[in-house]
Design an enzyme around this catalytic site. Sequence first.
Site, PDB file in Angstrom:
ATOM      1  N   HIS A   5      30.036  34.937 -25.181  1.00  0.00           N
ATOM      2  CA  HIS A   5      29.654  33.999 -24.126  1.00  0.00           C
ATOM      3  C   HIS A   5      29.359  34.790 -22.857  1.00  0.00           C
ATOM      4  CE1 HIS A   5      33.905  34.701 -23.379  1.00  0.00           C
ATOM      5  NE2 HIS A   5      33.809  34.126 -22.198  1.00  0.00           N
ATOM      6  N   HIS A  42      30.584  34.753 -19.657  1.00  0.00           N
ATOM      7  CA  HIS A  42      31.487  35.030 -18.554  1.00  0.00           C
ATOM      8  C   HIS A  42      31.462  36.540 -18.313  1.00  0.00           C
ATOM      9  CE1 HIS A  42      33.974  31.065 -18.781  1.00  0.00           C
ATOM     10  NE2 HIS A  42      32.977  30.981 -17.939  1.00  0.00           N
ATOM     11  N   ASP A  88      33.450  39.034 -17.687  1.00  0.00           N
ATOM     12  CA  ASP A  88      34.291  40.048 -18.330  1.00  0.00           C
ATOM     13  C   ASP A  88      33.878  40.310 -19.769  1.00  0.00           C
ATOM     14  OD1 ASP A  88      35.246  37.357 -18.596  1.00  0.00           O
ATOM     15  OD2 ASP A  88      37.121  38.086 -19.445  1.00  0.00           O
ATOM     16  N   HIS A  89      32.866  39.576 -20.261  1.00  0.00           N
ATOM     17  CA  HIS A  89      32.383  39.780 -21.624  1.00  0.00           C
ATOM     18  C   HIS A  89      30.937  40.268 -21.678  1.00  0.00           C
ATOM     19  CE1 HIS A  89      35.864  37.737 -23.600  1.00  0.00           C
ATOM     20  NE2 HIS A  89      35.957  37.237 -22.379  1.00  0.00           N
ATOM     21  N   HIS A 119      35.360  26.592 -25.437  1.00  0.00           N
ATOM     22  CA  HIS A 119      35.570  27.251 -24.147  1.00  0.00           C
ATOM     23  C   HIS A 119      34.787  26.464 -23.097  1.00  0.00           C
ATOM     24  CE1 HIS A 119      37.121  30.597 -21.916  1.00  0.00           C
ATOM     25  NE2 HIS A 119      35.942  31.062 -21.548  1.00  0.00           N
ATOM     26  N   ASP A 158      38.103  34.033 -26.294  1.00  0.00           N
ATOM     27  CA  ASP A 158      37.966  32.949 -25.311  1.00  0.00           C
ATOM     28  C   ASP A 158      37.710  31.594 -25.956  1.00  0.00           C
ATOM     29  OD1 ASP A 158      38.064  35.273 -23.772  1.00  0.00           O
ATOM     30  OD2 ASP A 158      36.885  34.357 -22.184  1.00  0.00           O
ATOM     31  N   HIS A 218      42.686  40.897 -25.090  1.00  0.00           N
ATOM     32  CA  HIS A 218      42.288  40.009 -24.003  1.00  0.00           C
ATOM     33  C   HIS A 218      43.525  39.421 -23.314  1.00  0.00           C
ATOM     34  CE1 HIS A 218      40.328  36.546 -21.954  1.00  0.00           C
ATOM     35  NE2 HIS A 218      39.229  37.302 -21.995  1.00  0.00           N
TER      36      HIS A 218
END
EC number: 3.1.26.11
Length: 305
Positions: free
Chosen positions: A63, A65, A67-68, A142, A209, A267
């Site tokens: 996805h 976000h 941090d990914h 999510h 997530d 994570h």
Amino acid sequence: MSQRELVILGTASQVPTKQRNHNGYLLRWDREGLLFDPGEGTQRQMSFAGVAASGITRICITHFHGDHCFGLPGVLGRFSLDGAPHPVDVYFPASGEVYYERLVDSSADHRQVGLQPHPIAGDGELPPPGADFTLRAARLSHPVEAFGYRLDEVDSLRFVPERLRELGLSGPIVGELARRGEVEIGGRTVTLDEVSEVRRGQSFAFVMDTRLCDGVHELARGVDMLVIEATFVDADERLAVEHGHLTAGQAARVAARAGVRTLVLAHFSQRYRTLDQHVADARAHFGGEIVMAEDLMRIPVPPRR
């Protein structure tokens, strides 16, 4: 001997710490290198881990976000610097295609690698050009659209030496049997099924997530290695549900129910000073091998059953 291992490049969640970089997980699978969720700093972590950008053949983003995915531009820059002698397949949620396009064209650097984007619109098999495995995606739960991934090696047959000896088969005729499926020897027909057994392919799943949902269980079912988020401890389950995450205990229950062999938890929220409670929560539900992921750790894929 083939090399199949998971190289951990980062294990933090939303906020990196002094010990944990943002996400990044490189699955080395024979000649393939699958990079999952390259968060900020992934390029630098690759240098620390001693892995080359040229070894990456596919990038899988769960996805969009930060941090990914914030590390994607740096990884692409590394491709251009080090050289990538092959196209790179990139998988990501179709609803985030605008973010993908911004990331790959986020600077004036001249991109010297051919990217083959594969936007994911729903559950199902993904195209893995040139691969000797299948790749599937399943929808997760999510706040933004997210997908997990599963890799499965195709089952194969292997000869059983004892059966070959019993029937007097050796040398070139064994190769002929493998090619044709049957041979004539001593006045009888011997089929491939009589002297072989199924060699189950290895499997791997990546889940990040998400709340508990059908996709989590589908991806985890029977895999040799499950990499799964454990952002919170069980005592903070309310927060996990609210923010679309899993606790360590929930992840472990998924693994136990699915028959997973090696469970890799990752994570982790920056709110916890240690992972002692994560370990206790997970161990209460899963009796198999548990690995608490640390940056730069290398974890071998379990050998075939």
